[in-house]
Design an enzyme around this catalytic site. Structure first.
Site, short mmCIF file in Angstrom:
data_model
loop_
_atom_site.label_atom_id
_atom_site.label_comp_id
_atom_site.label_asym_id
_atom_site.label_seq_id
_atom_site.Cartn_x
_atom_site.Cartn_y
_atom_site.Cartn_z
N ARG A 46 0.85 -1.20 0.00
CA ARG A 46 0.00 0.00 0.00
C ARG A 46 0.88 1.24 0.00
O ARG A 46 0.60 2.22 -0.68
CB ARG A 46 -0.94 0.00 1.22
CG ARG A 46 -2.01 -1.09 1.17
CD ARG A 46 -3.10 -0.88 2.23
NE ARG A 46 -2.60 -0.98 3.59
CZ ARG A 46 -2.50 -2.12 4.28
NH1 ARG A 46 -2.90 -3.26 3.74
NH2 ARG A 46 -2.03 -2.14 5.52
N LYS A 136 -12.44 14.71 5.10
CA LYS A 136 -13.57 14.10 4.40
C LYS A 136 -14.28 13.10 5.27
O LYS A 136 -13.64 12.37 6.05
CB LYS A 136 -13.08 13.41 3.12
CG LYS A 136 -14.19 13.19 2.12
CD LYS A 136 -13.94 12.02 1.21
CE LYS A 136 -14.22 10.73 1.94
NZ LYS A 136 -14.11 9.55 1.12
N LYS A 219 -19.51 16.68 -1.64
CA LYS A 219 -19.05 15.62 -2.56
C LYS A 219 -20.22 14.66 -2.80
O LYS A 219 -20.37 13.66 -2.08
CB LYS A 219 -17.84 14.91 -1.96
CG LYS A 219 -17.33 13.73 -2.78
CD LYS A 219 -15.95 13.27 -2.31
CE LYS A 219 -15.53 11.98 -2.99
NZ LYS A 219 -14.13 11.63 -2.82
C1 5MM Z 1 -17.22 6.79 -2.82
O1 5MM Z 1 -15.88 6.73 -2.51
C2 5MM Z 1 -15.14 7.95 -2.56
C3 5MM Z 1 -14.90 8.37 -3.98
O2 5MM Z 1 -14.33 7.29 -4.67
P1 5MM Z 1 -14.89 6.86 -6.10
O3 5MM Z 1 -14.61 8.02 -7.01
O4 5MM Z 1 -14.10 5.64 -6.44
O5 5MM Z 1 -16.36 6.58 -5.95
C4 5MM Z 1 -13.81 7.71 -1.87
O6 5MM Z 1 -13.21 8.91 -1.45
C5 5MM Z 1 -14.01 6.79 -0.72
O7 5MM Z 1 -14.56 7.50 0.34
C6 5MM Z 1 -12.70 6.14 -0.43
O8 5MM Z 1 -12.34 5.34 -1.51
C7 5MM Z 1 -12.71 5.36 0.85
O9 5MM Z 1 -13.73 4.45 0.89
P2 5MM Z 1 -13.77 3.41 2.13
O10 5MM Z 1 -14.90 2.50 1.75
O11 5MM Z 1 -12.47 2.72 2.14
O12 5MM Z 1 -14.03 4.19 3.36
#
Ligand code: 5MM
Length: 336
Positions: A46, A136, A219
């Site tokens: 990662r 966020k 968002k």
């Molecule tokens: C919806 O997820 C957010 C935007 O990502 P996409 O453009 O892929 O839809 C993204 O910031 C999300 O919050 C993160 O990937 C973290 O998600 P998790 O499920 O790990 O909290």
């Protein structure tokens, strides 16, 4: 709350038609994506992947800020340089995911509530000392047979508003992410109705929780049919339904909206953003940008595959997708 700090940060994030790169996947999400790409799911992999992302030369020309995860904000490059320094030196603003993920909401079968408010005031101070200037929090809303319920919407947006208040108190810009999921067979009309309901409840909750609207970023999801829906949307449909929904729900006092991609392919997410700008040029009261994770990162991850000999090609793809979304923000995207 120092309003100037919040406003300046928002303007810098989106200056010159830039957008945001979400790279805040939690361990579970990141590992799931690694597994799908055949990459070992370890902390070191990662780290190497996130290092690849943030050391991409020229990223700062289209990306104003990146959203990091708790593990990532503490990591260093191979030569021991903190990731935060790499980003600051490049002029990219550091953001941090501060929610602690979702759990089943008690009393609400099939609905989720986001956790993370306990101790958040202190965690924000720690992240601030590491250089974070925005944060966020994501809430998840599912369209199903009997969902979303008003009880679940209200619990989730109450948490979003309380998170936003803590961020503003700490002079950290809150990105507020109420995601209506694409999973399901719902129509674009159903997505419109639910997204509008969620956003209107959210704005009311901001009012009751004393949120300074001029100091937030929203968002949202785009308004789009479910992944299992029989009828597929045109780009015009998505652009028109989405912008009409946002105009009906989000006051002009909010300075910026930055979409999630939600599982759309990179091409579709970019095309839809572009179409919104093409159709509604000069009619948008807020900055309308992107905060994509998968729609920017996925081709890069698939190309890297955990193998360092692919780094240059993977970084080229990252740059390309960041740049095409910057073009879409101006209605200038030309599909390949
Ligand atoms: C919806 O997820 C957010 C935007 O990502 P996409 O453009 O892929 O839809 C993204 O910031 C999300 O919050 C993160 O990937 C973290 O998600 P998790 O499920 O790990 O909290």
């Amino acid at each position: 709350m120092n309003k100037k700090i919040l406003s300046d940060c928002i303007q810098q994030l989106f200056a010159n038609s830039k957008g945001l790169l979400a790279m805040d996947e939690s361990l579970g999400t990141c590992n799931k994506r690694f597994a799908a790409a055949g990459i070992p799911q370890t902390e070191e992999m990662r780290r190497r992947y996130r290092q690849l992302l943030i050391t991409t030369k020229g990223l700062q020309d289209s990306i104003g800020g990146v959203i990091l995860f708790d593990e990532t904000i503490r990591q260093k490059t191979d030569d021991g340089t903190p990731f935060t320094k790499i980003l600051q030196d490049a002029g990219i603003i550091i953001g941090i995911k501060v929610d602690k993920g979702t759990i089943g909401q008690p009393g609400f079968p099939n609905e989720k509530i986001t956790e993370g408010l306990d101790g958040l005031r202190n965690r924000l101070q720690e992240y601030k000392t590491m250089g974070a200037r925005f944060a966020k929090w994501r809430a998840v809303i599912r369209i199903g047979e009997n969902t979303p319920t008003q009880g679940s919407i209200e619990a989730n947006i109450h948490a979003l508003a309380r998170y936003a208040a803590l961020c503003q108190e700490a002079d950290i810009v809150p990105i507020v992410e109420p995601e209506v999921l694409m999973e399901g067979d719902h129509t674009i009309w159903q997505c419109f109705e639910t997204t509008e309901r969620v956003l209107k409840n959210l704005i009311y909750q901001f009012y009751t929780q004393h949120i300074w609207l001029e100091g937030i970023i929203i968002k949202p999801n785009m308004v789009i049919s479910g992944t299992g829906a029989a009828k597929k949307d045109t780009a015009n449909d998505v652009a028109e339904f989405t912008v009409k929904c946002l105009l009906a729900s989000i006051p002009p006092a909010v300075p910026a909206i930055a979409f999630l991609s939600g599982g759309q392919s990179p091409e579709y997410a970019t095309m839809h953003l572009d179409k919104m700008h093409e159709l509604f040029k000069n009619k948008l009261p807020w900055i309308l940008s992107f905060s994509f994770a998968r729609a920017i990162q996925q081709p890069t991850l698939d190309c890297w595959k955990g193998d360092d000999k692919n780094i240059a090609a993977a970084q080229k793809l990252l740059l390309e997708h960041a740049e095409t979304n910057k073009a879409a923000r101006q209605g200038n995207y030309i599909p390949k």
